[in-house]
Design an enzyme around this catalytic site. Sequence first.
Site, PDB file in Angstrom:
ATOM      1  N   ASP A 103       0.865  -1.206   0.000  1.00  0.00           N
ATOM      2  CA  ASP A 103       0.000   0.000   0.000  1.00  0.00           C
ATOM      3  C   ASP A 103       0.883   1.231   0.000  1.00  0.00           C
ATOM      4  O   ASP A 103       1.966   1.226   0.589  1.00  0.00           O
ATOM      5  CB  ASP A 103      -0.862   0.012   1.259  1.00  0.00           C
ATOM      6  CG  ASP A 103      -1.881  -1.105   1.273  1.00  0.00           C
ATOM      7  OD1 ASP A 103      -2.027  -1.761   2.308  1.00  0.00           O
ATOM      8  OD2 ASP A 103      -2.515  -1.341   0.232  1.00  0.00           O
TER       9      ASP A 103
ATOM     10  N   ASP B  85      -7.304  -1.314  -4.411  1.00  0.00           N
ATOM     11  CA  ASP B  85      -8.344  -0.908  -3.449  1.00  0.00           C
ATOM     12  C   ASP B  85      -9.225   0.176  -4.057  1.00  0.00           C
ATOM     13  O   ASP B  85     -10.448   0.150  -3.925  1.00  0.00           O
ATOM     14  CB  ASP B  85      -7.708  -0.365  -2.168  1.00  0.00           C
ATOM     15  CG  ASP B  85      -6.912  -1.415  -1.430  1.00  0.00           C
ATOM     16  OD1 ASP B  85      -5.922  -1.060  -0.766  1.00  0.00           O
ATOM     17  OD2 ASP B  85      -7.272  -2.599  -1.533  1.00  0.00           O
TER      18      ASP B  85
HETATM   19  C1  LIG Z   1     -11.158  -2.034  -0.762  1.00  0.00           C
HETATM   20  C2  LIG Z   1     -11.461  -3.294   0.004  1.00  0.00           C
HETATM   21  C3  LIG Z   1     -10.233  -3.796   0.718  1.00  0.00           C
HETATM   22  C4  LIG Z   1      -9.481  -4.835  -0.130  1.00  0.00           C
HETATM   23  O1  LIG Z   1     -10.363  -5.944  -0.397  1.00  0.00           O
HETATM   24  C5  LIG Z   1      -9.894  -6.974  -1.185  1.00  0.00           C
HETATM   25  O2  LIG Z   1      -8.760  -7.098  -1.566  1.00  0.00           O
HETATM   26  C6  LIG Z   1     -10.971  -7.978  -1.544  1.00  0.00           C
HETATM   27  C7  LIG Z   1     -10.984  -8.299  -3.013  1.00  0.00           C
HETATM   28  C8  LIG Z   1     -10.791  -9.240  -0.776  1.00  0.00           C
HETATM   29  C9  LIG Z   1     -11.076  -9.093   0.712  1.00  0.00           C
HETATM   30  C10 LIG Z   1     -10.384 -10.213   1.437  1.00  0.00           C
HETATM   31  C11 LIG Z   1     -12.560  -9.171   0.977  1.00  0.00           C
HETATM   32  C12 LIG Z   1     -13.173  -7.833   1.073  1.00  0.00           C
HETATM   33  C13 LIG Z   1     -13.150  -7.335   2.492  1.00  0.00           C
HETATM   34  C14 LIG Z   1     -14.085  -6.161   2.609  1.00  0.00           C
HETATM   35  C15 LIG Z   1     -13.495  -5.104   3.405  1.00  0.00           C
HETATM   36  O3  LIG Z   1     -12.351  -5.180   3.789  1.00  0.00           O
HETATM   37  C16 LIG Z   1     -14.374  -3.913   3.699  1.00  0.00           C
HETATM   38  C17 LIG Z   1     -14.092  -2.848   2.693  1.00  0.00           C
HETATM   39  C18 LIG Z   1     -15.060  -1.710   2.786  1.00  0.00           C
HETATM   40  C19 LIG Z   1     -14.585  -0.570   1.940  1.00  0.00           C
HETATM   41  C20 LIG Z   1     -15.732   0.375   1.624  1.00  0.00           C
HETATM   42  C21 LIG Z   1     -16.255   0.186   0.234  1.00  0.00           C
HETATM   43  C22 LIG Z   1     -13.505   0.152   2.655  1.00  0.00           C
HETATM   44  C23 LIG Z   1     -12.315   0.514   2.022  1.00  0.00           C
HETATM   45  C24 LIG Z   1     -11.095   0.629   2.787  1.00  0.00           C
HETATM   46  C25 LIG Z   1      -9.892   0.914   2.234  1.00  0.00           C
HETATM   47  C26 LIG Z   1      -9.746   1.258   0.775  1.00  0.00           C
HETATM   48  O4  LIG Z   1      -9.974   2.660   0.625  1.00  0.00           O
HETATM   49  C27 LIG Z   1      -9.797   3.087  -0.713  1.00  0.00           C
HETATM   50  C28 LIG Z   1      -8.665   0.843   3.058  1.00  0.00           C
HETATM   51  C29 LIG Z   1      -7.738  -0.220   2.509  1.00  0.00           C
HETATM   52  C30 LIG Z   1      -6.480  -0.389   3.341  1.00  0.00           C
HETATM   53  O5  LIG Z   1      -6.829  -0.898   4.644  1.00  0.00           O
HETATM   54  C31 LIG Z   1      -5.474  -1.331   2.672  1.00  0.00           C
HETATM   55  O6  LIG Z   1      -4.372  -1.543   3.544  1.00  0.00           O
HETATM   56  C32 LIG Z   1      -6.119  -2.662   2.343  1.00  0.00           C
HETATM   57  C33 LIG Z   1      -5.180  -3.586   1.596  1.00  0.00           C
HETATM   58  O7  LIG Z   1      -4.680  -2.927   0.430  1.00  0.00           O
HETATM   59  C34 LIG Z   1      -5.909  -4.876   1.190  1.00  0.00           C
HETATM   60  N1  LIG Z   1      -7.127  -4.585   0.463  1.00  0.00           N
HETATM   61  C35 LIG Z   1      -8.273  -5.301   0.667  1.00  0.00           C
HETATM   62  O8  LIG Z   1      -8.371  -6.246   1.429  1.00  0.00           O
END
Ligand SMILES: CCC[C@@H]1OC(=O)[C@@H](C)C[C@H](C)CCCCC(=O)CCC[C@@H](CC)/C=C/C=C(\COC)CC[C@@H](O)[C@@H](O)C[C@H](O)CNC1=O
Length: 157
Positions: A112, A130
């Site tokens: 990230d 993301d």
């Molecule tokens: C975007 C989903 C997160 C992404 O899901 C993915 O990969 C998916 C495909 C697989 C996951 C195992 C399943 C979804 C989990 C859903 C979730 O978690 C709730 C999300 C709500 C959402 C509102 C719609 C917030 C958003 C937050 C963030 C992004 O804001 C732009 C902060 C990102 C940082 O914490 C960063 O460190 C995260 C890191 O990059 C890993 N990323 C993931 O796990």
Amino acid sequence: MYLYYIVALVVIALDQLTKWVVAQTMELGEQITVIGNFFYLTSHRNSGAAWGILQGKMMFFYIVTVIVIAGIIYYMQKYARESKLLAVALSLILGGAIGNFIDRLFRKEVVDFFDFIIFGYDYPIFNIADSALVVGVILVIITTIMDERKEKRQNDK
Ligand SMILES: CCC[C@@H]1OC(=O)[C@@H](C)C[C@H](C)CCCCC(=O)CCC[C@@H](CC)/C=C/C=C(\COC)CC[C@@H](O)[C@@H](O)C[C@H](O)CNC1=O
């Protein structure tokens, strides 16, 4: 039809390229100020999901991501013809999910680097995958609301 998979491929390529550059050129924790007190590039790793939940639960993430990818491909086949916006939204989610999946497979954590401080709150550091996921989810919600309104108008006639 296949245009949409190209959107997903572009998201994956951009995501992997930016993560590679950050991992190669920045020390872990290194920070570059883009706009003081607002936007920084901070080299960060997350072995969890949003807000760092479920740290290290890789098997869970693999299973959820495969389900997300399978679901997206199913809906792409089913609805892509009806709404271009929905098809683009689904391909953004597909690209984002695969982008983070590649990191989880090969790095066992996600790279990230977008670090925003919004109204004094240091928002969790995220990446292009993301961003594509969040924009895709928002666009799916918008198309769903629009379709419901359209249906309602037709029923009212
Ligand atoms: C975007 C989903 C997160 C992404 O899901 C993915 O990969 C998916 C495909 C697989 C996951 C195992 C399943 C979804 C989990 C859903 C979730 O978690 C709730 C999300 C709500 C959402 C509102 C719609 C917030 C958003 C937050 C963030 C992004 O804001 C732009 C902060 C990102 C940082 O914490 C960063 O460190 C995260 C890191 O990059 C890993 N990323 C993931 O796990």
